[in-house]
Each structure stands twice: as C-alpha cells, then as structure tokens.
Motif scaffolding. Structure first.
Motif, PDB file in Angstrom:
ATOM      1  N   THR A 157      69.600  45.889  58.264  1.00  0.00           N
ATOM      2  CA  THR A 157      70.107  45.763  56.821  1.00  0.00           C
ATOM      3  C   THR A 157      71.455  44.963  56.584  1.00  0.00           C
ATOM      4  N   LEU A 158      71.997  44.695  57.533  1.00  0.00           N
ATOM      5  CA  LEU A 158      73.282  43.806  57.557  1.00  0.00           C
ATOM      6  C   LEU A 158      74.417  44.867  57.177  1.00  0.00           C
ATOM      7  N   GLY A 159      74.157  46.195  57.286  1.00  0.00           N
ATOM      8  CA  GLY A 159      75.104  47.020  57.128  1.00  0.00           C
ATOM      9  C   GLY A 159      74.990  47.749  55.674  1.00  0.00           C
ATOM     10  N   PRO A 196      79.838  39.192  51.331  1.00  0.00           N
ATOM     11  CA  PRO A 196      80.741  38.297  51.347  1.00  0.00           C
ATOM     12  C   PRO A 196      80.236  36.629  51.030  1.00  0.00           C
ATOM     13  N   ASP A 197      80.796  35.817  50.435  1.00  0.00           N
ATOM     14  CA  ASP A 197      80.567  34.538  50.058  1.00  0.00           C
ATOM     15  C   ASP A 197      79.932  33.799  51.125  1.00  0.00           C
ATOM     16  N   ASP A 201      73.644  33.400  52.212  1.00  0.00           N
ATOM     17  CA  ASP A 201      72.290  33.000  52.743  1.00  0.00           C
ATOM     18  C   ASP A 201      71.583  33.757  53.688  1.00  0.00           C
ATOM     19  N   SER A 202      72.533  34.328  54.444  1.00  0.00           N
ATOM     20  CA  SER A 202      71.979  35.345  55.487  1.00  0.00           C
ATOM     21  C   SER A 202      71.224  36.633  55.078  1.00  0.00           C
ATOM     22  N   PHE A 203      72.120  37.107  53.991  1.00  0.00           N
ATOM     23  CA  PHE A 203      71.447  38.245  53.243  1.00  0.00           C
ATOM     24  C   PHE A 203      70.307  37.960  52.437  1.00  0.00           C
TER      25      PHE A 203
END
Length: 302
Positions: A157-159, A196-197, A201-203
């Motif tokens: 989940t990217l944290g 984070p800005d 895109d990754s999220f």
C-alpha cells in the motif's frame, strides 16, 4: 447524491466497489465516543472483538480491542479502542496504532477471497482472509456480527493502512435504530490520502491496481469514484487548498474522512454549540484533526 440507503444492500459487483468504513484508532474508547458524540454522531454500544489470524482459522477468545460505531445504512465510522493491553492482539492493532497515524480504511467487497486472489496475482502480499466476530445488542436481543477481511501490508500500500472487508451479517451493524444522527449524517462521502508531491503518480498507479479501476482529476486531487463513496489522493503541497490550516504528522497519511449530511448549517451549528472549532473547506466545512482524534472530519451536503 451521497445519501446512504436506510438498510444495507450490496447491489454492486463482488470486487471492491464502495467505502465500507474508516477506523479511528485510540486507547481511550470512552473519550473517543464522547468526542464523536459531540460531533453529532449516534454511536452503537461498546462491542468486543473475537478474531482469527488466517483463512478458516479458529476464532480467538476476546482480544485487546472493542469498538463503537456511527453507522449510516451501508458505510460507517469505527472508533476502535485498545481496551485491554494484556489481551491477545492477533491482528497487530497495537503496531498499527503506532505505524499509521491518522485513519485506517476498509474498502467494501462482496467477496473477500476474490479480492485476496486478485491482489496476490498482482504481486501484493496480504494477510490472507481472516474472520471477525463480535456480539451486539439488537431490538431482538444479542446477535453476533460476522465479517471477513484481508489486510494489505505496508509494502503493498506504499505505507498506508488498507484492507477489504466482506460483511456476512450487515443487518446487525446497520440497525435502523442507529441510523438517525443528530448531525444529519447519511453516509461516508470520501477519504483523503496525503502523499509526497513527487510520489503522487506512483500512488495513483498503485491504487488503481488495488481498486481495479482508474482515477480522474478533480482540482488538486486524484479521485476514484466508487459505487458509494470516493477515495482521494492529494500531494502534500496542495493540502492547504483542500484542508486550510492542516498539517499531517507524517507522509503518507490518511488525513481526513468526510461525511454527507442532510443539512450543513444544522450540522455546523450543533458542532460549534458543543464548543468544537470548525473551518471552511471547498463545498462544506471540517473539524480539524486536533479536535477529532488525529484526523479531520469533513462535512458536505448530501
């Protein structure tokens, strides 16, 4: 239109298709309930959890957590309290309370096993499907709520604290006598994740896979519009535009939940009359995180 049905139904598909509930973790369930009652929510009585660690595993004895919920007919807000530090903690709730500031989020599905298989095929390790039970009081006496959930690990989940849940006995959660809130709340409208800005895109890519659907742009936000409710992502630099005056303790962070209410003016007056500060936000108002147990509570018109 964000008005929740007056009784639970699941007219959508079997995969993820709605916001099921948010989780507000705390160590003082009574204090949390007092604050959310002051925000105008009618809460269910305390209910202790019995949990399993794996698919088809035995349900454990009572664990370290209990909850009280604000229910809306389909979605709900769960105040999850650690009520016995010495009791079993098979779902590692104590660790989650430390590692995920802000909210946790459960997406709704009609088939937890289907979601688990899809996530696993996409390369996302999970807990597997686990079972949950808790006894609740109903107009017809004590009944047992049964549900199943699959939790994604931080690397997937990217944290962020994310799971998918399937209700087996939704009628015992969304009881008609619990649906009429003093603030006029009728459903979860949206949940906001701040990242984070340089990682937006990754999220977006990752959550499009997790949710099996694409997003669209809505001002500074990227939005996944589900059958019921919206999941939103915003870069940290745009947070002042979305929630003026707010800061997050860490990134990423599920920083806000927004509910739809029948009358914005009535809801705001009730909250302010209870001595709680509110602030303007696009299309409504919100209660700052400092006054709402660590995560903002927004209000928009149904």
């Amino acid at each position: 239109m964000c008005r929740a049905p007056r009784m639970f139904s699941h007219p959508g598909g079997m995969d993820i298709d709605y916001l099921d509930h948010t989780v507000v973790l705390n160590t003082d369930l009574d204090a949390a309930a007092e604050r959310f009652a002051a925000l105008g929510f009618l809460l269910s009585p305390p209910s202790a959890h019995r949990l399993s660690e794996q698919l088809n595993g035995p349900i454990a004895t009572y664990t370290c957590t209990a909850n009280r919920c604000a229910v809306f007919g389909e979605s709900f807000i769960e105040l999850l309290g650690i009520v016995d530090e010495n009791a079993p903690d098979p779902w590692h709730v104590k660790e989650l309370a430390k590692s995920h500031p802000g909210l946790l989020l459960t997406f709704g599905t009609g088939d937890a096993e289907l979601v688990e298989r899809r996530w696993r095929a996409a390369g996302f390790p999970s807990t597997g499907v686990r079972s949950l039970e808790r006894d609740v009081e109903t107009a017809d006496g004590t009944r047992t709520v049964r549900a199943r959930g699959v939790y994604l690990g931080a690397e997937s989940t990217l944290g962020v604290g994310i799971q998918a849940g399937q209700h087996l006995t939704p009628q015992y959660i969304h009881q008609p006598r619990l649906l009429d809130h003093p603030n006029g709340a009728v459903g979860l409208h949206s949940v906001l994740l701040v990242v984070p800005d340089d990682a937006v895109d990754s999220f977006v890519e990752r959550y499009s896979l997790i949710l099996a659907t694409g997003s669209h742009v809505d001002g500074p936000k990227r939005v996944w519009s589900l059958r019921s409710g919206r999941f939103e992502i915003v870069g940290a630099s745009a947070l002042p535009e979305v929630l003026p005056g707010e800061h997050v303790p860490a990134l990423p962070c599920i920083a806000a939940q927004t509910v739809a209410v029948a009358d914005l003016g009535l809801a705001r007056k009730l909250i302010e009359d209870n001595g709680i500060v509110t602030r303007e936000m696009p299309a409504g108002f919100f209660v700052p995180a400092a006054a709402a147990l660590g995560a903002c509570v927004g209000f928009v018109a149904a």
